[in-house]
Design a protein around this motif. Structure first.
Motif, PDB file in Angstrom:
ATOM      1  N   GLY A   1       0.812  -1.203   0.000  1.00 25.26           N
ATOM      2  CA  GLY A   1       0.000   0.000   0.000  1.00 25.26           C
ATOM      3  C   GLY A   1       0.850   1.259   0.000  1.00 25.26           C
ATOM      4  N   CYS A   2       0.190   2.381   0.229  1.00 22.11           N
ATOM      5  CA  CYS A   2       0.866   3.683   0.103  1.00 22.11           C
ATOM      6  C   CYS A   2       0.991   4.430   1.413  1.00 22.11           C
ATOM      7  N   GLY A   3      -0.114   4.577   2.144  1.00 23.86           N
ATOM      8  CA  GLY A   3      -0.072   5.275   3.417  1.00 23.86           C
ATOM      9  C   GLY A   3       0.564   6.641   3.324  1.00 23.86           C
ATOM     10  N   LEU A   4       1.434   6.927   4.288  1.00 25.85           N
ATOM     11  CA  LEU A   4       2.199   8.181   4.284  1.00 25.85           C
ATOM     12  C   LEU A   4       3.487   8.038   3.488  1.00 25.85           C
ATOM     13  N   LEU A   5       4.069   6.859   3.538  1.00 21.48           N
ATOM     14  CA  LEU A   5       5.365   6.634   2.921  1.00 21.48           C
ATOM     15  C   LEU A   5       5.359   6.972   1.433  1.00 21.48           C
ATOM     16  N   ARG A   6       4.345   6.505   0.725  1.00 24.35           N
ATOM     17  CA  ARG A   6       4.306   6.706  -0.724  1.00 24.35           C
ATOM     18  C   ARG A   6       3.366   7.838  -1.138  1.00 24.35           C
ATOM     19  N   ALA A   7       2.749   8.510  -0.169  1.00 20.16           N
ATOM     20  CA  ALA A   7       1.804   9.579  -0.499  1.00 20.16           C
ATOM     21  C   ALA A   7       2.381  10.624  -1.459  1.00 20.16           C
ATOM     22  N   PRO A   8       3.654  11.034  -1.312  1.00 21.87           N
ATOM     23  CA  PRO A   8       4.182  12.064  -2.220  1.00 21.87           C
ATOM     24  C   PRO A   8       4.295  11.610  -3.673  1.00 21.87           C
ATOM     25  N   TYR A   9       4.249  10.301  -3.911  1.00 21.44           N
ATOM     26  CA  TYR A   9       4.488   9.779  -5.255  1.00 21.44           C
ATOM     27  C   TYR A   9       3.232   9.261  -5.942  1.00 21.44           C
ATOM     28  N   VAL A  10       2.089   9.240  -5.227  1.00 21.67           N
ATOM     29  CA  VAL A  10       0.876   8.629  -5.772  1.00 21.67           C
ATOM     30  C   VAL A  10       0.371   9.368  -7.007  1.00 21.67           C
ATOM     31  N   ALA A  11       0.331  10.684  -6.952  1.00 20.81           N
ATOM     32  CA  ALA A  11      -0.187  11.449  -8.086  1.00 20.81           C
ATOM     33  C   ALA A  11       0.634  11.186  -9.346  1.00 20.81           C
ATOM     34  N   ASN A  12       1.955  11.189  -9.228  1.00 21.17           N
ATOM     35  CA  ASN A  12       2.798  10.907 -10.385  1.00 21.17           C
ATOM     36  C   ASN A  12       2.638   9.472 -10.860  1.00 21.17           C
ATOM     37  N   SER A  13       2.438   8.555  -9.918  1.00 26.19           N
ATOM     38  CA  SER A  13       2.295   7.158 -10.287  1.00 26.19           C
ATOM     39  C   SER A  13       0.986   6.897 -11.031  1.00 26.19           C
ATOM     40  N   LEU A  14      -0.100   7.521 -10.589  1.00 23.74           N
ATOM     41  CA  LEU A  14      -1.406   7.314 -11.220  1.00 23.74           C
ATOM     42  C   LEU A  14      -1.620   8.195 -12.433  1.00 23.74           C
ATOM     43  N   GLY A  15      -0.841   9.249 -12.550  1.00 24.61           N
ATOM     44  CA  GLY A  15      -0.991  10.146 -13.696  1.00 24.61           C
ATOM     45  C   GLY A  15      -2.362  10.795 -13.728  1.00 24.61           C
ATOM     46  N   THR A  16      -2.969  10.840 -14.901  1.00 19.30           N
ATOM     47  CA  THR A  16      -4.271  11.493 -15.037  1.00 19.30           C
ATOM     48  C   THR A  16      -5.376  10.760 -14.278  1.00 19.30           C
ATOM     49  N   GLY A  17      -5.129   9.484 -13.937  1.00 20.56           N
ATOM     50  CA  GLY A  17      -6.117   8.740 -13.164  1.00 20.56           C
ATOM     51  C   GLY A  17      -6.260   9.219 -11.733  1.00 20.56           C
ATOM     52  N   PHE A  18      -5.275   9.994 -11.254  1.00 19.12           N
ATOM     53  CA  PHE A  18      -5.357  10.488  -9.883  1.00 19.12           C
ATOM     54  C   PHE A  18      -6.579  11.371  -9.686  1.00 19.12           C
ATOM     55  N   ARG A  19      -7.002  12.073 -10.736  1.00 15.88           N
ATOM     56  CA  ARG A  19      -8.189  12.923 -10.635  1.00 15.88           C
ATOM     57  C   ARG A  19      -9.428  12.093 -10.310  1.00 15.88           C
ATOM     58  N   VAL A  20      -9.512  10.896 -10.886  1.00 18.88           N
ATOM     59  CA  VAL A  20     -10.659  10.023 -10.612  1.00 18.88           C
ATOM     60  C   VAL A  20     -10.672   9.634  -9.145  1.00 18.88           C
ATOM     61  N   LEU A  21      -9.496   9.303  -8.590  1.00 22.02           N
ATOM     62  CA  LEU A  21      -9.417   8.953  -7.175  1.00 22.02           C
ATOM     63  C   LEU A  21      -9.836  10.129  -6.306  1.00 22.02           C
ATOM     64  N   LYS A  22      -9.392  11.324  -6.642  1.00 22.11           N
ATOM     65  CA  LYS A  22      -9.775  12.512  -5.872  1.00 22.11           C
ATOM     66  C   LYS A  22     -11.274  12.759  -5.953  1.00 22.11           C
ATOM     67  N   ASP A  23     -11.865  12.536  -7.117  1.00 22.75           N
ATOM     68  CA  ASP A  23     -13.308  12.728  -7.271  1.00 22.75           C
ATOM     69  C   ASP A  23     -14.101  11.699  -6.463  1.00 22.75           C
ATOM     70  N   LEU A  24     -13.595  10.463  -6.431  1.00 22.02           N
ATOM     71  CA  LEU A  24     -14.221   9.442  -5.593  1.00 22.02           C
ATOM     72  C   LEU A  24     -14.188   9.856  -4.126  1.00 22.02           C
ATOM     73  N   LYS A  25     -13.045  10.340  -3.701  1.00 31.38           N
ATOM     74  CA  LYS A  25     -12.898  10.795  -2.320  1.00 31.38           C
ATOM     75  C   LYS A  25     -13.887  11.916  -2.010  1.00 31.38           C
ATOM     76  N   GLN A  26     -14.006  12.879  -2.884  1.00 30.46           N
ATOM     77  CA  GLN A  26     -14.912  13.997  -2.671  1.00 30.46           C
ATOM     78  C   GLN A  26     -16.358  13.534  -2.601  1.00 30.46           C
ATOM     79  N   SER A  27     -16.712  12.560  -3.420  1.00 26.14           N
ATOM     80  CA  SER A  27     -18.089  12.072  -3.448  1.00 26.14           C
ATOM     81  C   SER A  27     -18.436  11.254  -2.214  1.00 26.14           C
ATOM     82  N   LEU A  28     -17.531  10.353  -1.802  1.00 19.08           N
ATOM     83  CA  LEU A  28     -17.825   9.452  -0.694  1.00 19.08           C
ATOM     84  C   LEU A  28     -17.488  10.050   0.666  1.00 19.08           C
ATOM     85  N   ASP A  29     -16.600  11.022   0.685  1.00 17.02           N
ATOM     86  CA  ASP A  29     -16.166  11.621   1.948  1.00 17.02           C
ATOM     87  C   ASP A  29     -16.030  13.132   1.761  1.00 17.02           C
TER      88      ASP A  29
END
Length: 506
Positions: A466-494
């Motif tokens: 998983g990612c947690g805090l350790l990989r948090a700084p690299y998640v956006a670069n790793s997911l690329g444009t898909g990171f926006r989908v994750l952020k939108d899911l977060k906004q909708s559910l939480d």
């Protein structure tokens, strides 16, 4: 042997006992005033907030003492150990709420949502990325007491359990009835089924049985406002996206998992093993690729570079490949025939001795430090990633070089631990010896250096930790444009962003 007998193998659980299981223990945090708090921030709790839980059935304990909180959220992340022994183990104002019913989980979530109080879900805390640390303070929702087996459909081979059940208890319950989950992570005896799902974990026999996301049939999840939802439940479906996978691997950022239905398997009674030595790690990877792409899928397919072959198996002159399988004799024999054909030019090794050594040590914590002189300035950690076969050899070379380029590093090494038709996971070990005050700097630099390589190679930065805090700084670069989908899911559910803030780069 890989299932029934493995339960009898030794592993190191640590020192704290909770419900018959032990939880990580290391040096006390020491005087809080010695250093700045690790996660400074404004107080997250409204005055008297703990009193709002009084009288709610299913809330078993509320812990407010901050030293007890520090000890009660401690995990296995190397950064946590560095911080606490460096007297930086404090958190913003936090309380732990221990619950034993789903209704209590709903009540806690509803109260926290109404008051804008952050919630970090926690159980056995075997995580190594800081995913259950309450960086924003608030409430740590401890679900470890949710340990029940709720249902077992033997005909369909589906079991439903609560998230706090420990891995060995879960597996023993199944084996007593002639079944196995086939999920054997190194943290087997100190991790929970809920943790496996939340962090998208993998067991050591994943080539045969799959990762945890392949096992999940359905989930019950409490959302940020206290609503309980159910996802999945069918062998296959074409009714929109698979909603199970929204929550598998979400690390508590989208909801609190309260029950899990999983596919299980009949307990095998037939096993075989082989072991070979290869002149290079790249040659061993090529053999692994060929085995899988010919259609064989042995339960164990693990390749060790020369350094780890020496430390683990006393074969530092070669790159050891261990293959083992279990199940139906016809299928196992067929798999091993393919293995023998692919590895016919490799050096045959004593498979019984190598398998026995692996079985004896596969649950031991701290294996990345094995073979190195430890001391106050010694730091060791592991990093698992995944990439296609076409780039794995160069990723191995580049990552080991990157680890070794950081001043203070003792040595970088790796083994291939989980493999698939299209690629595999490489599991790196990083070790450094520096001045005590330089430990944090070395640790941060080596992780930054390695992840820069992984992102440049378009590799996936985590396979099962998983990612947690350790990989948090690299998640956006790793997911690329898909990171926006994750952020939108977060906004909708939480929408108030109270669930496990700061994790997954959210």
């Amino acid at each position: 042997m890989l299932s029934k007998e493995a339960l009898k193998r030794k592993y190191n659980r640590g020192d704290y006992t909770v419900g018959g299981h032990t939880i990580p223990k290391f040096a006390k945090a020491g005087a809080p005033e010695a250093r700045e708090p690790r996660f400074p921030g404004a107080t997250a709790l409204p005055t008297g907030f703990a009193d709002s839980f009084a009288g709610i059935a299913g809330i078993d304990e509320i812990i407010t003492d901050q030293q007890a909180v520090t000890e009660g959220v401690r995990d296995w992340w190397a950064d946590t150990m560095i911080a606490e022994t460096d007297h930086r183990g404090q958190y913003p104002e936090t309380l732990i709420v221990r619950v034993s019913t789903v209704a209590a989980v709903q009540a806690v979530m509803a109260a926290c949502n109404a008051a804008n109080v952050p919630v970090t879900t926690s159980a056995a805390r075997s995580n190594v990325t800081g995913s259950a640390l309450p960086t924003a303070g608030g409430v740590v929702l401890d679900v470890l007491s949710l340990q029940g087996v709720l249902d077992f459909d033997a005909d369909s081979q589906i079991i439903t359990v609560e998230p706090g059940i420990f891995g060995d208890v879960f597996e023993q319950w199944l084996q007593d009835r002639g079944f196995t989950a086939g999920n054997w992570p190194s943290s087997f005896g100190i991790s929970t089924v809920g943790g496996w799902v939340a962090c998208r974990g993998a067991g050591q026999l994943s080539t045969r049985y799959g990762k945890i996301e392949d096992m999940v049939v359905g989930l019950d999840v409490v959302l940020s406002d206290g609503t309980l939802v159910t996802t999945g439940g069918s062998p296959r479906a074409a009714v929109g996206p698979d909603l199970n996978q929204v929550f598998v691997g979400s690390e508590g950022t989208l909801g609190v998992i309260t029950s899990i239905s999983l596919r299980v398997h009949r307990l095998p009674d037939y096993t075989k093993a082989q072991a070979f030595g290869f002149p290079s790690f790249a040659a061993g990877l090529e053999a692994c690729r060929e085995i899988l792409q010919r259609g064989a899928n042995p339960a164990v397919l693990r390749l060790y570079d020369e350094l780890e072959s020496g430390v683990q198996f006393d074969h530092g002159e070669t790159n050891v490949l261990l293959i083992a399988d279990e199940g139906n004799p016809v299928m196992v024999d067929a798999v091993m025939t393919v293995v023998a054909e692919v590895c016919q030019d490799a050096v045959e090794l004593d498979q019984d001795a190598i398998l026995e050594r692996w079985l004896d040590t596969r649950y031991l914590t701290g294996k990345s430090a094995e073979g190195f002189k430890t001391g106050a300035g010694f730091v060791a950690d592991t990093l698992e990633m995944v990439a296609p076969w076409s780039v794995l050899p160069q990723v191995y070379e580049r990552v080991v070089k990157a680890i070794n380029s950081v001043p203070g590093t003792n040595a970088g090494s790796a083994h291939q631990s989980h493999a698939y038709v299209d690629g595999a996971c490489l599991y790196f070990s990083l070790r450094g010896t520096v001045e005590v005050d330089a430990r944090q700097g070395w640790y941060d630099q080596v992780w930054q250096t390695v992840n820069s390589v992984l992102i440049e190679e378009n590799a996936t930065i985590s396979h099962h930790h998983g990612c947690g805090l350790l990989r948090a700084p690299y998640v956006a670069n790793s997911l690329g444009t898909g990171f926006r989908v994750l952020k939108d899911l977060k906004q909708s559910l939480d929408p108030k962003s109270i669930l496990n803030p700061g994790k997954l780069g959210l």
